[in-house]
Scaffold this motif. Structure first.
Motif, PDB file in Angstrom:
ATOM      1  N   ALA A 172       0.817  -1.212   0.000  1.00  0.00           N
ATOM      2  CA  ALA A 172       0.000   0.000   0.000  1.00  0.00           C
ATOM      3  C   ALA A 172       0.854   1.266   0.000  1.00  0.00           C
ATOM      4  N   ASN A 173       2.062   1.176   0.556  1.00  0.00           N
ATOM      5  CA  ASN A 173       2.968   2.331   0.638  1.00  0.00           C
ATOM      6  C   ASN A 173       2.342   3.496   1.396  1.00  0.00           C
ATOM      7  N   VAL A 174       1.609   3.152   2.441  1.00  0.00           N
ATOM      8  CA  VAL A 174       1.069   4.143   3.362  1.00  0.00           C
ATOM      9  C   VAL A 174       1.718   3.895   4.724  1.00  0.00           C
ATOM     10  N   PRO A 175       2.235   4.906   5.395  1.00  0.00           N
ATOM     11  CA  PRO A 175       2.953   4.681   6.642  1.00  0.00           C
ATOM     12  C   PRO A 175       2.025   4.393   7.818  1.00  0.00           C
ATOM     13  N   ALA A 176       2.617   3.989   8.919  1.00  0.00           N
ATOM     14  CA  ALA A 176       1.874   3.795  10.165  1.00  0.00           C
ATOM     15  C   ALA A 176       1.357   5.126  10.689  1.00  0.00           C
ATOM     16  N   SER A 177       0.259   5.053  11.431  1.00  0.00           N
ATOM     17  CA  SER A 177      -0.349   6.232  12.068  1.00  0.00           C
ATOM     18  C   SER A 177      -0.672   7.326  11.061  1.00  0.00           C
ATOM     19  N   ALA A 178      -1.038   6.923   9.848  1.00  0.00           N
ATOM     20  CA  ALA A 178      -1.404   7.897   8.814  1.00  0.00           C
ATOM     21  C   ALA A 178      -2.878   8.269   8.951  1.00  0.00           C
ATOM     22  N   ASN A 179      -3.198   9.500   8.614  1.00  0.00           N
ATOM     23  CA  ASN A 179      -4.579   9.967   8.592  1.00  0.00           C
ATOM     24  C   ASN A 179      -4.963  10.229   7.139  1.00  0.00           C
ATOM     25  N   ASN A 180      -5.774   9.331   6.577  1.00  0.00           N
ATOM     26  CA  ASN A 180      -6.191   9.419   5.177  1.00  0.00           C
ATOM     27  C   ASN A 180      -4.996   9.393   4.225  1.00  0.00           C
ATOM     28  N   GLY A 181      -4.049   8.481   4.520  1.00  0.00           N
ATOM     29  CA  GLY A 181      -2.947   8.272   3.588  1.00  0.00           C
ATOM     30  C   GLY A 181      -3.471   7.682   2.287  1.00  0.00           C
ATOM     31  N   ARG A 182      -3.089   8.275   1.173  1.00  0.00           N
ATOM     32  CA  ARG A 182      -3.683   7.893  -0.115  1.00  0.00           C
ATOM     33  C   ARG A 182      -2.807   6.897  -0.852  1.00  0.00           C
ATOM     34  N   SER A 183      -3.455   5.843  -1.404  1.00  0.00           N
ATOM     35  CA  SER A 183      -2.785   4.847  -2.233  1.00  0.00           C
ATOM     36  C   SER A 183      -3.573   4.730  -3.537  1.00  0.00           C
ATOM     37  N   PRO A 184      -2.988   5.111  -4.680  1.00  0.00           N
ATOM     38  CA  PRO A 184      -3.718   5.066  -5.954  1.00  0.00           C
ATOM     39  C   PRO A 184      -4.073   3.632  -6.339  1.00  0.00           C
ATOM     40  N   LEU A 185      -5.178   3.490  -7.071  1.00  0.00           N
ATOM     41  CA  LEU A 185      -5.621   2.191  -7.570  1.00  0.00           C
ATOM     42  C   LEU A 185      -5.554   2.201  -9.089  1.00  0.00           C
ATOM     43  N   SER A 186      -4.977   1.134  -9.643  1.00  0.00           N
ATOM     44  CA  SER A 186      -4.844   1.040 -11.083  1.00  0.00           C
ATOM     45  C   SER A 186      -4.940  -0.421 -11.498  1.00  0.00           C
ATOM     46  N   GLY A 187      -5.725  -0.691 -12.533  1.00  0.00           N
ATOM     47  CA  GLY A 187      -5.839  -2.048 -13.034  1.00  0.00           C
ATOM     48  C   GLY A 187      -6.671  -2.080 -14.286  1.00  0.00           C
ATOM     49  N   PRO A 188      -6.538  -3.131 -15.107  1.00  0.00           N
ATOM     50  CA  PRO A 188      -7.304  -3.221 -16.353  1.00  0.00           C
ATOM     51  C   PRO A 188      -8.734  -3.667 -16.100  1.00  0.00           C
ATOM     52  N   GLY A 189      -9.614  -3.375 -17.036  1.00  0.00           N
ATOM     53  CA  GLY A 189     -10.971  -3.897 -16.951  1.00  0.00           C
ATOM     54  C   GLY A 189     -11.802  -3.257 -15.863  1.00  0.00           C
ATOM     55  N   PHE A 190     -12.733  -4.052 -15.320  1.00  0.00           N
ATOM     56  CA  PHE A 190     -13.715  -3.568 -14.361  1.00  0.00           C
ATOM     57  C   PHE A 190     -13.491  -4.230 -13.002  1.00  0.00           C
ATOM     58  N   VAL A 191     -13.419  -3.413 -11.971  1.00  0.00           N
ATOM     59  CA  VAL A 191     -13.094  -3.895 -10.630  1.00  0.00           C
ATOM     60  C   VAL A 191     -14.256  -4.722 -10.073  1.00  0.00           C
ATOM     61  N   GLN A 192     -13.936  -5.926  -9.604  1.00  0.00           N
ATOM     62  CA  GLN A 192     -14.909  -6.801  -8.953  1.00  0.00           C
ATOM     63  C   GLN A 192     -14.660  -6.934  -7.454  1.00  0.00           C
ATOM     64  N   GLY A 193     -13.419  -6.695  -7.034  1.00  0.00           N
ATOM     65  CA  GLY A 193     -13.092  -6.843  -5.627  1.00  0.00           C
ATOM     66  C   GLY A 193     -11.876  -6.038  -5.243  1.00  0.00           C
ATOM     67  N   LEU A 194     -11.868  -5.603  -3.985  1.00  0.00           N
ATOM     68  CA  LEU A 194     -10.759  -4.853  -3.412  1.00  0.00           C
ATOM     69  C   LEU A 194     -10.202  -5.637  -2.240  1.00  0.00           C
ATOM     70  N   GLY A 195      -8.898  -5.870  -2.240  1.00  0.00           N
ATOM     71  CA  GLY A 195      -8.247  -6.552  -1.130  1.00  0.00           C
ATOM     72  C   GLY A 195      -7.577  -5.557  -0.210  1.00  0.00           C
ATOM     73  N   ILE A 196      -7.660  -5.811   1.095  1.00  0.00           N
ATOM     74  CA  ILE A 196      -7.089  -4.880   2.067  1.00  0.00           C
ATOM     75  C   ILE A 196      -6.643  -5.633   3.310  1.00  0.00           C
ATOM     76  N   THR A 197      -5.498  -5.249   3.843  1.00  0.00           N
ATOM     77  CA  THR A 197      -5.037  -5.780   5.122  1.00  0.00           C
ATOM     78  C   THR A 197      -5.874  -5.166   6.229  1.00  0.00           C
ATOM     79  N   THR A 198      -6.524  -5.990   7.039  1.00  0.00           N
ATOM     80  CA  THR A 198      -7.405  -5.450   8.072  1.00  0.00           C
ATOM     81  C   THR A 198      -6.698  -5.281   9.410  1.00  0.00           C
ATOM     82  N   ALA A 199      -5.659  -6.075   9.678  1.00  0.00           N
ATOM     83  CA  ALA A 199      -4.938  -5.922  10.933  1.00  0.00           C
ATOM     84  C   ALA A 199      -4.274  -4.545  10.976  1.00  0.00           C
ATOM     85  N   ASN A 200      -4.418  -3.862  12.094  1.00  0.00           N
ATOM     86  CA  ASN A 200      -3.818  -2.544  12.310  1.00  0.00           C
ATOM     87  C   ASN A 200      -4.399  -1.463  11.404  1.00  0.00           C
TER      88      ASN A 200
END
Length: 294
Positions: A172-200
């Motif tokens: 994700a390249n977002v640091p710890a203790s970030a407030n609305n740290g932004r990570s761009p999303l890029s991919g081909p076609g149409f998005v069906q699912g988003l994966g995310i680390t939920t711990a912390n």
């Protein structure tokens, strides 16, 4: 329509028969060893050549799974991320286990209403396939003696292709203790699912093509470590075994038919103090290969 099944008889051997050796490597099945046209799943079987736990060749030694089409990476995930995808999208609740000796890489639409509908999504038509397994010859940080053969099989369909899928994760390249740290999303076609680390994770806001599609708390929202509403919002899609399901990485189902352009698509992450810049995010997309039927 029909499905057929075959495999590559040449096993990929790895490991040491005599000495405990730490390290890692990659097993590669090249296009000359793989059938690719109409393939809806790859299957890997692991044959343990040793005896005892220290010799086991199983999923626990695999750190990364990659599938490429003409050199373009279309799947790049860890076994846990692949398993979490299977748990979220397969209504049958089928998924790989942590330490099993088989591994399936689905390329069809797991949540389609029928097998034929699901098989309209398959390996990229006209492309040659490469399958890679990255492995680590260690257990708990200690070198062990491991050896075994890995074999690759595949399932094919006679259904005409309409889509191919991508399933990719990255830091994700977002640091710890970030407030609305932004990570761009890029991919081909149409998005069906988003994966995310939920711990912390405190909170995640997801924007696709300028539309806010999710704004949810993580497992650490405002210091709360018990009620994971991100996971709860997804539980209506499947009923996996809570004692074995992947919980630290989750997939959100997104069916808005939106594209992920980094100029108009991003995550805003509010993270806890133990979050790492290397914690992964991911996208599952469907890419059209021909006009859909009316």
């Amino acid at each position: 329509m029909a499905r057929t099944y075959s495999f590559s008889p040449a096993g990929k051997f790895w490991g040491s028969a005599t000495a405990a050796t730490a390290g890692s490597g990659t097993l590669v099945w090249s296009p000359s060893e793989i059938d690719s046209a109409g393939v809806v799943a790859f299957h890997i079987g692991m044959s343990n050549e040793g005896s005892g736990a220290s010799n086991a060749a199983d999923i626990s030694i695999v750190s990364r799974i990659r599938v490429k089409a003409n050199g373009q990476t279309v799947i790049d995930v860890t076994p846990a991320e692949l398993r979490a995808y299977q748990e979220r999208f397969s209504p049958k609740g089928n998924s790989n286990t942590d330490t099993g000796t088989t591994l399936t890489i689905p390329l069809n639409s797991l949540d389609a209403k029928s097998d034929d509908d699901g098989d309209r999504c398959q390996f990229m038509p006209g492309a040659s396939a490469t399958v890679e397994l990255v492995y680590a010859n260690s257990a708990g940080g200690a070198a062990v003696i491991r050896k075994g053969n890995f074999f690759l099989a595949w399932t094919k369909t006679t259904v005409a292709p309409e889509f191919f899928m991508t399933l990719l994760t990255q830091a994700a390249n977002v640091p710890a203790s970030a407030n609305n740290g932004r990570s761009p999303l890029s991919g081909p076609g149409f998005v069906q699912g988003l994966g995310i680390t939920t711990a912390n994770l405190n909170r995640v806001r997801t924007v696709l093509s300028g539309l806010e599609v999710a704004n949810l708390p993580g497992a650490l929202y405002n210091g709360n470590t018990t009620g994971d509403l991100m996971r709860e919002t997804q539980e209506l899609y499947e009923n996996p075994d809570d004692s074995t399901m992947v919980t630290s990485f989750q997939w959100l189902k997104l069916a808005q038919g939106l594209e992920a352009n980094p100029a108009t698509s991003w995550l805003e992450l509010t993270t806890g103090s133990s979050w790492a810049t290397t914690d992964p995010i991911g996208l599952y997309t469907l890419v059209p290969v021909q006009p859909q039927r009316a």
